[in-house]
Design an enzyme around this catalytic site. Structure first.
Site, PDB file in Angstrom:
ATOM      1  N   ASP A  10      44.203  75.035  97.506  1.00  0.00           N
ATOM      2  CA  ASP A  10      45.296  75.972  97.190  1.00  0.00           C
ATOM      3  C   ASP A  10      46.157  75.398  96.060  1.00  0.00           C
ATOM      4  O   ASP A  10      47.353  75.165  96.246  1.00  0.00           O
ATOM      5  CB  ASP A  10      46.149  76.251  98.445  1.00  0.00           C
ATOM      6  N   ASP A  15      46.304  69.322  94.702  1.00  0.00           N
ATOM      7  CA  ASP A  15      44.975  69.956  94.712  1.00  0.00           C
ATOM      8  C   ASP A  15      44.323  69.842  93.337  1.00  0.00           C
ATOM      9  O   ASP A  15      43.105  69.666  93.229  1.00  0.00           O
ATOM     10  CB  ASP A  15      45.077  71.448  95.041  1.00  0.00           C
ATOM     11  N   ASN A  39      49.911  76.935  98.979  1.00  0.00           N
ATOM     12  CA  ASN A  39      51.057  76.517  98.175  1.00  0.00           C
ATOM     13  C   ASN A  39      51.691  77.704  97.463  1.00  0.00           C
ATOM     14  O   ASN A  39      52.895  77.730  97.208  1.00  0.00           O
ATOM     15  CB  ASN A  39      50.629  75.474  97.144  1.00  0.00           C
ATOM     16  N   THR A 124      41.715  71.245 101.326  1.00  0.00           N
ATOM     17  CA  THR A 124      43.007  70.662 100.942  1.00  0.00           C
ATOM     18  C   THR A 124      44.125  71.708 100.950  1.00  0.00           C
ATOM     19  O   THR A 124      45.172  71.500 100.348  1.00  0.00           O
ATOM     20  CB  THR A 124      42.923  69.974  99.560  1.00  0.00           C
ATOM     21  N   PHE A 165      52.406  70.947 106.251  1.00  0.00           N
ATOM     22  CA  PHE A 165      52.268  72.278 105.656  1.00  0.00           C
ATOM     23  C   PHE A 165      50.910  72.940 105.915  1.00  0.00           C
ATOM     24  O   PHE A 165      50.851  74.105 106.336  1.00  0.00           O
ATOM     25  CB  PHE A 165      52.531  72.225 104.141  1.00  0.00           C
ATOM     26  N   ASN A 166      49.802  72.275 105.637  1.00  0.00           N
ATOM     27  CA  ASN A 166      48.493  72.944 105.707  1.00  0.00           C
ATOM     28  C   ASN A 166      48.166  73.421 107.126  1.00  0.00           C
ATOM     29  O   ASN A 166      47.532  74.471 107.297  1.00  0.00           O
ATOM     30  CB  ASN A 166      47.374  72.011 105.216  1.00  0.00           C
ATOM     31  N   HIS A 239      48.670  63.870  98.032  1.00  0.00           N
ATOM     32  CA  HIS A 239      47.967  64.049  99.307  1.00  0.00           C
ATOM     33  C   HIS A 239      46.469  64.352  99.149  1.00  0.00           C
ATOM     34  O   HIS A 239      45.616  63.679  99.723  1.00  0.00           O
ATOM     35  CB  HIS A 239      48.568  65.239 100.072  1.00  0.00           C
ATOM     36  N   ASP A 240      46.182  65.432  98.442  1.00  0.00           N
ATOM     37  CA  ASP A 240      44.840  66.015  98.529  1.00  0.00           C
ATOM     38  C   ASP A 240      43.708  65.134  97.994  1.00  0.00           C
ATOM     39  O   ASP A 240      42.617  65.110  98.588  1.00  0.00           O
ATOM     40  CB  ASP A 240      44.830  67.385  97.835  1.00  0.00           C
TER      41      ASP A 240
END
Ligand code: BDR
Ligand code: CA
Length: 311
Positions: A10, A15, A39, A124, A165-166, A239-240
């Site tokens: 996303d 990402d 996102n 992700t 979040f995810n 993060h991703d």
């Protein structure tokens, strides 16, 4: 042989870097990029995936658009973190890379059925597409080697005190994937918050000296500002790409086999990942959960990917 993967994402600043790492790392073969609302809304995340393929020179990897809404519950986006476009910071032109399919779930279903070997799904964003795929075509579970997802946490969350979040954006989807029988690896905030793109990292990327490296530094600059303003972070966490790194180079991310459950009904904790690290529940282990990151090797991988795509 390179591990065949589908990257479901996303984009999203981190990402974007995950796409680059997945496309450039020699141990991975990126078969498709599917997009999901997260996102930002689906039209924006898809457009951003196209624009990242443009700027990174990623050709011949189909970009396909998946679900625009979570399986259940209200849609949440992260405009406060990623901006109005979902990829605020650099000035990127209108996309040139085509959208190969607007039925991304059907596209991935057919791809999985057609491949001679099982494929790994790296997610992700919210797990909406992966869950929708498994609901629509249960047979493809047997065609998926494993699901590695960035999401959740063994501790604190980032949307609510205990939800990341995810997973928060579509808890039912995460729960469906977890109970699908497919091996699942969770790469959560407890590890990705160690992947801080500090001044040293940004300097290494700047030193590559390419237009792509400049875009990456601009992405990190925007991401740094929101992470500073919202969470008081000294540098933005990428993060991703950690989930991609976990797959590309075993040992970069340490995992432990444990019990993972998704909180679907908590008064204050919907979307939390409940990780039984101390084995207190007696419930059988059902997932691999990331618990450590070799940050030096991780940044070497990210910098190498940007450099490889810059040539
Ligand atoms: C996750 O949420 C999004 O903001 C990032 O792209 C990452 O996938 C971190 O919680
Ligand atoms: Ca993401």
């Amino acid at each position: 042989m390179a591990t065949p993967i589908v990257l479901d994402c996303d984009p999203g600043h981190d990402d974007a870097l995950a796409i680059m790492l997945a496309a450039a790392h020699p141990a991975l073969r990126l078969l498709a990029i599917s997009t999901v609302a997260g996102n930002q809304t689906l039209d924006k995340t898809t457009r951003n995936a196209q624009r990242i393929c443009d700027v990174a020179g990623i050709r011949n990897v189909p970009v396909v658009a998946g679900r625009a809404e979570p399986l259940r519950g209200n849609q949440v986006v992260a405009g406060d973190v990623h901006g109005e476009s979902g990829l605020d910071g650099p000035r990127l032109g209108p996309p040139v890379t085509p959208v190969t399919s607007t039925d991304g779930i059907g596209y991935v279903r057919d791809l999985l059925r057609a491949r001679p070997e099982p494929v790994t799904v790296v997610a992700t964003g919210p797990l909406t597409n992966v869950a929708a795929l498994l609901l629509a075509a249960p047979d493809v579970a047997g065609r998926i080697d494993r699901v590695v997802f960035m999401g959740g946490s063994t501790g604190q969350g980032n949307v609510t005190p205990y939800a990341e979040f995810n997973v928060y954006a579509d808890p039912e989807a995460a729960d469906i994937v977890l109970h699908s029988g497919i091996p699942v690896t969770m790469c959560g905030l407890n590890v990705t918050h160690q992947a801080l793109a500090d001044a040293d990292v940004q300097q290494r990327i700047t030193a590559i000296g390419s237009p792509l490296a400049r875009v990456c530094v601009e992405l990190l600059g925007f991401f740094a500002s929101t992470y500073r303003d919202i969470w008081g972070f000294p540098a933005p966490p990428l993060h991703d790409p950690v989930a991609v790194a976990l797959l590309a180079e075993p040992g970069v991310v340490e995992t432990t086999r444990t019990r993972l459950d998704i909180e679907l009904t908590g008064t204050f904790t919907r979307g939390a990942t409940v990780v039984d690290l101390y084995r207190r529940t007696g419930r059988p282990p059902n997932a691999d959960v990331a618990v450590g990151l070799d940050t030096g090797r991780f940044w070497d991988m990210v910098v190498a990917a940007i450099a490889a795509l810059s040539t």
